[in-house]
Write a protein that holds these residues in place. Structure first.
Motif, short mmCIF file in Angstrom:
data_model
loop_
_atom_site.label_atom_id
_atom_site.label_comp_id
_atom_site.label_asym_id
_atom_site.label_seq_id
_atom_site.Cartn_x
_atom_site.Cartn_y
_atom_site.Cartn_z
N ALA A 130 32.21 42.90 4.43
CA ALA A 130 32.44 43.35 3.05
C ALA A 130 32.67 42.16 2.13
O ALA A 130 32.20 42.14 0.99
N LYS A 131 33.39 41.15 2.62
CA LYS A 131 33.65 39.96 1.80
C LYS A 131 32.34 39.22 1.51
O LYS A 131 32.13 38.73 0.40
N LYS A 132 31.46 39.17 2.50
CA LYS A 132 30.17 38.52 2.32
C LYS A 132 29.32 39.26 1.29
O LYS A 132 28.67 38.65 0.45
N LEU A 133 29.31 40.60 1.38
CA LEU A 133 28.57 41.40 0.42
C LEU A 133 29.12 41.25 -1.00
O LEU A 133 28.37 41.19 -1.97
N ALA A 134 30.46 41.18 -1.12
CA ALA A 134 31.08 41.01 -2.44
C ALA A 134 30.72 39.65 -3.03
O ALA A 134 30.41 39.55 -4.23
N ALA A 135 30.74 38.60 -2.21
CA ALA A 135 30.38 37.27 -2.69
C ALA A 135 28.91 37.22 -3.10
O ALA A 135 28.57 36.60 -4.12
N LYS A 136 28.07 37.90 -2.34
CA LYS A 136 26.64 37.92 -2.66
C LYS A 136 26.39 38.63 -3.99
O LYS A 136 25.60 38.16 -4.81
N SER A 137 27.07 39.75 -4.21
CA SER A 137 26.87 40.47 -5.47
C SER A 137 27.45 39.69 -6.65
O SER A 137 26.91 39.72 -7.75
N LYS A 138 28.56 38.97 -6.41
CA LYS A 138 29.14 38.16 -7.49
C LYS A 138 28.19 37.01 -7.85
O LYS A 138 27.99 36.72 -9.03
N ARG A 139 27.61 36.37 -6.84
CA ARG A 139 26.64 35.29 -7.11
C ARG A 139 25.43 35.83 -7.87
O ARG A 139 24.89 35.16 -8.75
N ALA A 140 24.99 37.02 -7.53
CA ALA A 140 23.81 37.60 -8.18
C ALA A 140 24.09 37.95 -9.63
O ALA A 140 23.17 37.98 -10.45
N SER A 141 25.35 38.23 -9.96
CA SER A 141 25.68 38.63 -11.33
C SER A 141 26.04 37.45 -12.24
O SER A 141 26.35 37.66 -13.41
N LEU A 142 26.00 36.23 -11.72
CA LEU A 142 26.34 35.06 -12.53
C LEU A 142 25.28 34.82 -13.60
O LEU A 142 24.08 35.01 -13.37
N SER A 143 25.75 34.36 -14.76
CA SER A 143 24.81 33.97 -15.81
C SER A 143 24.35 32.54 -15.56
O SER A 143 24.84 31.85 -14.66
N ASP A 144 23.43 32.08 -16.39
CA ASP A 144 22.91 30.72 -16.26
C ASP A 144 24.02 29.69 -16.44
O ASP A 144 24.11 28.72 -15.70
N PHE A 145 24.88 29.91 -17.42
CA PHE A 145 25.98 28.98 -17.68
C PHE A 145 26.99 28.98 -16.52
O PHE A 145 27.51 27.93 -16.15
N ASP A 146 27.23 30.16 -15.94
CA ASP A 146 28.14 30.24 -14.79
C ASP A 146 27.58 29.46 -13.60
O ASP A 146 28.32 28.76 -12.89
N ARG A 147 26.26 29.56 -13.36
CA ARG A 147 25.64 28.80 -12.27
C ARG A 147 25.74 27.30 -12.55
O ARG A 147 25.95 26.51 -11.63
N PHE A 148 25.62 26.90 -13.81
CA PHE A 148 25.75 25.50 -14.19
C PHE A 148 27.17 25.01 -13.90
O PHE A 148 27.35 23.91 -13.35
N LYS A 149 28.18 25.82 -14.22
CA LYS A 149 29.57 25.44 -13.95
C LYS A 149 29.83 25.31 -12.44
O LYS A 149 30.54 24.40 -12.01
N VAL A 150 29.23 26.20 -11.66
CA VAL A 150 29.37 26.12 -10.20
C VAL A 150 28.75 24.83 -9.68
O VAL A 150 29.32 24.16 -8.82
N MET A 151 27.58 24.47 -10.22
CA MET A 151 26.92 23.23 -9.80
C MET A 151 27.79 22.02 -10.10
O MET A 151 27.95 21.13 -9.26
#
Length: 170
Positions: A130-151
């Motif tokens: 369940a934790k893996k599925l939650a992390a996957k859905s959270k990653r999928a819902s990130l915006s472009d700017f959120d992905r940039f901040k993660v990088m």
């Protein structure tokens, strides 16, 4: 077995070599030395499943009844998981380790009480799956700017780790 006796009588008439064993096609040999079964999750009444395809994909349901070798009847219940009672193919579900103690064709009220008693939803939320599925859905819902901040955060983290390793080597 009857098939092997027919086969062996047929082969005797064809003058087959005597070392040929016709019984091996009807018997299954258990090659596991511990005599343990290979599977631990079975389709059974009360088994909690994850639906992987269709409008209810990603939701949990409970097996209420087994229809045939390809389908089973599942129920959420809808108030808890959002899955209504429906017949679903085995190819569209994945079995979890969770199981609740219910009778075959249990009512939604009975199922709800059994899920609450076994604390099934909390156990599911605490599982790695369940934790893996939650992390996957959270990653999928990130915006472009959120992905940039993660990088940027990953770069900063790797830079700090590299500095610490360099300090330890010196």
């Amino acid at each position: 077995c009857a098939y092997s006796s027919l086969l062996s009588s047929h082969l005797l008439h064809q003058n087959q070599p005597s070392g040929f064993s016709s019984l091996s096609s009807c018997r299954r040999i258990n090659r596991n030395k511990n005599n343990k079964m290979g599977f631990s999750r079975f389709v059974e009444v009360g088994r909690v499943v994850l639906i992987t395809y269709g409008p209810s994909a990603g939701k949990l349901a409970t097996v209420i009844d087994i229809v045939d070798q390809n389908k089973c009847l599942v129920d959420g219940p809808e108030e808890i998981t959002g899955v209504s009672r429906q017949v679903i193919s085995y190819s569209r579900i994945q079995l979890t380790d969770l199981k609740v103690n219910i009778q075959r064709n249990a009512r939604a009220k009975t199922l709800k009480a059994a899920l609450k008693e076994a604390d099934t939803m909390a156990k599911w939320e605490g599982s790695e799956w369940a934790k893996k599925l939650a992390a996957k859905s959270k990653r999928a819902s990130l915006s472009d700017f959120d992905r940039f901040k993660v990088m940027l955060a990953k770069k900063q983290k790797s830079k700090i780790i590299a500095q610490k390793i360099k300090e330890l080597k010196n």
